[in-house]
Design a protein around this motif. Structure first.
Motif, short mmCIF file in Angstrom:
data_model
loop_
_atom_site.label_atom_id
_atom_site.label_comp_id
_atom_site.label_asym_id
_atom_site.label_seq_id
_atom_site.Cartn_x
_atom_site.Cartn_y
_atom_site.Cartn_z
N LYS A 105 -32.95 74.72 -53.07
CA LYS A 105 -33.48 74.30 -51.76
C LYS A 105 -32.83 72.99 -51.33
N PHE A 106 -32.36 73.00 -50.10
CA PHE A 106 -31.75 71.80 -49.54
C PHE A 106 -32.53 71.40 -48.29
N ALA A 107 -32.13 70.26 -47.70
CA ALA A 107 -32.86 69.78 -46.51
C ALA A 107 -32.94 70.86 -45.44
N LYS A 108 -31.86 71.62 -45.29
CA LYS A 108 -31.85 72.63 -44.24
C LYS A 108 -32.90 73.72 -44.48
N ASP A 109 -33.38 73.84 -45.72
CA ASP A 109 -34.37 74.87 -46.02
C ASP A 109 -35.80 74.44 -45.68
N ILE A 110 -35.98 73.18 -45.31
CA ILE A 110 -37.33 72.73 -44.93
C ILE A 110 -37.66 73.35 -43.57
N SER A 111 -38.74 74.09 -43.50
CA SER A 111 -39.06 74.77 -42.25
C SER A 111 -39.65 73.78 -41.24
N ALA A 112 -39.51 74.12 -39.98
CA ALA A 112 -40.05 73.27 -38.91
C ALA A 112 -41.55 73.08 -39.12
N SER A 113 -42.20 74.16 -39.53
CA SER A 113 -43.64 74.11 -39.73
C SER A 113 -43.99 73.10 -40.84
N ASP A 114 -43.30 73.19 -41.98
CA ASP A 114 -43.56 72.26 -43.09
C ASP A 114 -43.25 70.82 -42.66
N TYR A 115 -42.13 70.68 -41.99
CA TYR A 115 -41.70 69.34 -41.56
C TYR A 115 -42.74 68.70 -40.65
N SER A 116 -43.33 69.54 -39.80
CA SER A 116 -44.28 69.00 -38.81
C SER A 116 -45.62 68.61 -39.45
N LYS A 117 -45.87 69.14 -40.64
CA LYS A 117 -47.18 68.86 -41.25
C LYS A 117 -47.25 67.49 -41.91
N GLY A 118 -46.10 66.96 -42.30
CA GLY A 118 -46.10 65.65 -42.95
C GLY A 118 -45.64 64.56 -42.00
N GLN A 119 -45.09 63.50 -42.59
CA GLN A 119 -44.61 62.36 -41.81
C GLN A 119 -43.42 62.73 -40.91
N GLY A 120 -42.77 63.86 -41.26
CA GLY A 120 -41.63 64.31 -40.46
C GLY A 120 -42.00 64.50 -39.00
N ASN A 121 -43.29 64.69 -38.75
CA ASN A 121 -43.74 64.89 -37.36
C ASN A 121 -43.39 63.69 -36.48
N ASN A 122 -43.18 62.53 -37.12
CA ASN A 122 -42.73 61.35 -36.37
C ASN A 122 -41.39 61.60 -35.69
N PHE A 123 -40.62 62.53 -36.27
CA PHE A 123 -39.31 62.85 -35.71
C PHE A 123 -39.35 64.12 -34.88
N MET A 124 -40.54 64.55 -34.49
CA MET A 124 -40.69 65.71 -33.61
C MET A 124 -41.61 65.26 -32.47
N PRO A 125 -41.04 64.51 -31.52
CA PRO A 125 -41.88 63.83 -30.53
C PRO A 125 -42.88 64.73 -29.81
N ALA A 126 -42.44 65.91 -29.38
CA ALA A 126 -43.35 66.75 -28.61
C ALA A 126 -44.46 67.30 -29.49
N SER A 127 -44.13 67.62 -30.73
CA SER A 127 -45.13 68.11 -31.67
C SER A 127 -46.13 66.99 -31.96
N TYR A 128 -45.62 65.80 -32.16
CA TYR A 128 -46.46 64.62 -32.41
C TYR A 128 -47.42 64.40 -31.24
N ALA A 129 -46.92 64.65 -30.03
CA ALA A 129 -47.73 64.43 -28.83
C ALA A 129 -48.67 65.61 -28.56
N GLY A 130 -48.67 66.60 -29.43
CA GLY A 130 -49.59 67.73 -29.27
C GLY A 130 -49.17 68.69 -28.17
N ASN A 131 -47.89 68.75 -27.88
CA ASN A 131 -47.41 69.62 -26.81
C ASN A 131 -47.53 71.09 -27.24
N PRO A 132 -48.17 71.93 -26.41
CA PRO A 132 -48.34 73.34 -26.78
C PRO A 132 -47.01 74.10 -26.89
N MET A 133 -45.90 73.53 -26.41
CA MET A 133 -44.60 74.19 -26.58
C MET A 133 -44.15 74.12 -28.03
#
Ligand code: SF4
Ligand code: SF4
Ligand code: SF4
Lengths: 293, 376
Positions: free
Chosen positions: A174-202
């Motif tokens: 497993k490498f960084a590219k294997d981290i799924s968007a869903s997993d990334y968004s559940k942890g601190q990585g969400n800081n790097f997903m602005p719209a997800s962090y802001a609760g955007n339904p998109m």
């Protein structure tokens, strides 16, 4: 002042179009409403209404070249749920969104107060409309799973994704590219997903339903409802989209439009192949709708 | 469409919204003559803001080599081509052509949308010269082939094309500092801004399915600090501050001194009409035809003023502030042999000598019993 003139123009337009095509869509009473089986006999047996479709050319951005002429509409209900089967010709199946890719979409619109009918194009201030919107990309999310970076670019590489809980270091292949968007968004990585962090339904990575229930009071005011109790399902076959949209006839959600008395319904279609998006859409203005008991 | 006054074009122009200048306007000055394309700014911005999923090919800050480079691919050529030949009045310096807000036909802005692949070559054309260097030219002094580095970020335009095009009004310009932001809770990924921004500085994120752009490092600005890409600039080519409204320039504001008063830093492609607020000191060795197209008719005077910099101590004093404090300089003053930078409260931020002391160390270091020589 400008707004008043605009509403007046829209009303004249509505009147003209109504005179040309008087249709009343009657939702027929059946035993049950198939939510996803587009070829179910109950749907095949229902009366088909042909609704004329026009390019949106009232407000910017407008649709320059229309690609859909009409929409076939069927409606059935079982006393609790009402369903609409929407069918239109589209020779390309567009279910992906990217920098230069757009998806096919369809929406129905119902007035919150049919007696003081709002303008057919997204309603107007104090004339709220209830919209149920099916999107090709969301259909793809539910049917095939979220289209992650790796799915779009199988050979891409990312050294690290900062703040990913599990930093893919090659352990277990497993490498960084294997981290799924869903997993990334559940942890601190969400800081790097602005719209997800802001609760955007998109930015939902584990979507269950390809429909979005919204409300609007005019252009640019489209807002996702807090309660989502509609369903949708789309199938593309033989150069045709068939999309079922359903909702409860009597809804506990105060943001949902009433359906028990005769009301109106309007439609919008986007053809992703021709980069239809936002106001660049096709529309059908208010049509009479009766849910038969 | 409203009519607004664009000082860079010296004329009134059409814009979908009324003119509404912010209380303060963030502005940057980039000296193209000093940039070494080390990409420290690019990396500083990227690690701070865009290293998440879906942001792989997104660079709020990029540095490209002109004439051939461009990220996204052909960002400037495509807009120039779309707009066709336009002209400036040779006498008054006023723009006579069309902006991206003219003749828009069913849209608020004329634009074009890059393809996905256009973001795949951020270093296209890097270090390439305008033409081949003839054999021997290198040895005989100045040759007629050229290139320069163009550092680019969002221009936090006074009349943003991105905001004009967003049908949801999800893009706004902050009244307190003029920073242009996308409301990430309201954006629905229509990509109208991506199409409309003539500088291609809004980007679509394929994972979150919304658009993103340079945020002007507003958390730093709010604390009186300059943005990441400015603070980290190795070549000290950048200065960030606030630009006064046209006609209200203050001589002790270094940005005003350089942009409004001495007119030595110029907007990038002002003819697009957005009134961009990153001001460039044009590269002095590049043919002026190329520079006129890129920075407008003020180029010749700007280049002459730059060459004369050593004879203009007030201007030189403003230049010495570049890269010498992480904080935002609101005022500066030449005090004897120093230029002094002050923050908004009037506190001293930095004191920079006008002339750096020169020490000549002997070749033969007797104290250490060794010889000093340059070792490459
Ligand atoms: S850090 Fe400064 S010198 Fe280096 S590339 Fe960026 S702007 Fe140029
Ligand atoms: S440079 Fe582009 S993204 Fe930035 S404010 Fe101007 S139009 Fe908007
Ligand atoms: S101002 Fe901040 S966000 Fe914008 S390019 Fe510079 S570092 Fe990036």
């Amino acid at each position: 002042m400008k707004k008043k003139i605009f509403i007046a123009i829209m009303m004249v337009l509505s009147a003209n179009l109504m005179n040309a095509q008087p249709i009343t869509i009657k939702s027929e009473k059946v035993a049950s409403v198939p939510l996803r089986e587009i070829n179910n006999a109950l749907w095949t047996a229902a009366t088909e209404y042909i609704v004329p479709i026009f390019p949106q050319n009232i407000a910017n951005p407008m649709l320059a070249i229309p690609s859909v002429k009409n929409l076939k509409v069927k409606s059935i209900n079982d006393g609790t749920t009402v369903g609409f089967l929407l069918e239109w010709t589209d020779s390309t199946k567009d279910i992906i969104v990217d920098a230069d890719k757009f998806c096919d979409q369809v929406a129905i619109q119902l007035p919150m107060h049919p007696d003081t009918l709002p303008v057919f194009m997204m309603g107007n201030k104090k004339g709220r409309v209830h919209i149920i919107h099916w999107k090709g990309i969301w259909q793809n999310d539910v049917e095939n799973g979220f289209r992650d970076v790796k799915d779009a670019y199988p050979n891409y590489w990312a050294d690290i994704y900062p703040m990913a809980e599990k930093q893919g270091d090659g352990t277990n292949g497993k490498f960084a590219k294997d981290i799924s968007a869903s997993d990334y968004s559940k942890g601190q990585g969400n800081n790097f997903m602005p719209a997800s962090y802001a609760g955007n339904p998109m930015s939902i990575f584990d979507r269950k339903e390809p429909s979005e229930e919204c409300m609007a009071e005019g252009y640019g005011t489209l807002t996702t409802q807090t309660t989502q109790n509609a369903t949708a399902w789309g199938v593309w076959e033989n150069n045709t989209w068939k999309v079922i949209i359903t909702r409860p006839i009597v809804s506990p959600d105060k943001d949902d439009a009433p359906l028990t008395a005769p009301t109106k319904i309007a439609f919008a279609i986007w053809n992703g192949h021709f980069e239809n998006i936002s106001g660049k859409k096709h529309y059908a203005q208010w049509t009479d709708l009766i849910i038969q008991k | 469409m409203a009519t607004v006054k664009n000082w860079q074009l010296k004329k009134d122009m059409k814009y979908p919204y009324e003119e509404n200048r912010p209380n303060k306007q963030i502005a940057y000055i980039f000296d193209t003559n000093k940039c070494i394309a080390c990409q420290t700014c690019t990396v500083a911005c990227k690690t701070t803001w865009t290293s998440g999923k879906g942001e792989e090919t997104m660079f709020f800050n990029n540095v490209e080599t002109k004439p051939y480079g461009g990220y996204p691919l052909k960002w400037d050529l495509n807009t120039l081509k779309m707009m066709g030949e336009q002209s400036w009045d040779k006498v008054t310096g006023a723009y006579k052509g069309k902006t991206i807000f003219d003749d828009t036909k069913g849209e608020n802005v004329n634009g074009w949308r890059p393809a996905e692949r256009d973001y795949a070559f951020p270093n296209m054309g890097e270090d390439e010269c305008s033409s081949n260097v003839n054999k021997g030219a290198f040895f005989s002094g100045i040759h007629d082939t050229w290139m320069f580095y163009l550092a680019r970020i969002c221009n936090h335009c006074t009349f943003p094309g991105c905001a004009a095009a967003c049908p949801r009004k999800a893009i706004y310009k902050r009244p307190e500092d003029g920073i242009v932001l996308i409301d990430e809770s309201r954006c629905r990924g229509y990509k109208e801004c991506v199409k409309a921004c003539p500088y291609k500085k809004t980007f679509f994120n394929m994972v979150t399915r919304t658009s993103e752009k340079c945020i002007g490092c507003y958390p730093l600005i709010e604390q009186g600090e300059q943005p990441r890409c400015v603070q980290t600039c190795i070549g000290k080519i950048r200065l960030q501050g606030f630009l006064s409204k046209p006609g209200e320039a203050k001589a002790d504001n270094p940005i005003d001194q350089i942009v409004h008063i001495k007119k030595i830093a110029l907007p990038l492609y002002p003819q697009y009409g957005t009134e961009p607020n990153v001001y460039y000191i044009p590269p002095i060795h590049v043919p002026t035809d190329f520079l006129h197209q890129m920075f407008g008719p003020g180029v010749d005077k700007a280049v002459a003023a730059y060459k004369n910099l050593k004879n203009d101590p007030d201007l030189l004093a403003a230049f010495l502030l570049f890269g010498n404090t992480p904080k935002i300089t609101h005022h500066y003053k030449r005090e004897g042999d120093f230029t002094v930078s002050y923050n908004e409260a009037g506190e001293v931020l930095a004191k920079v000598p006008m002339t750096e002391p020169v020490y000549v160390r002997p070749y033969d270091d007797k104290d250490h019993g060794t010889f000093r020589h340059n070792t490459p």
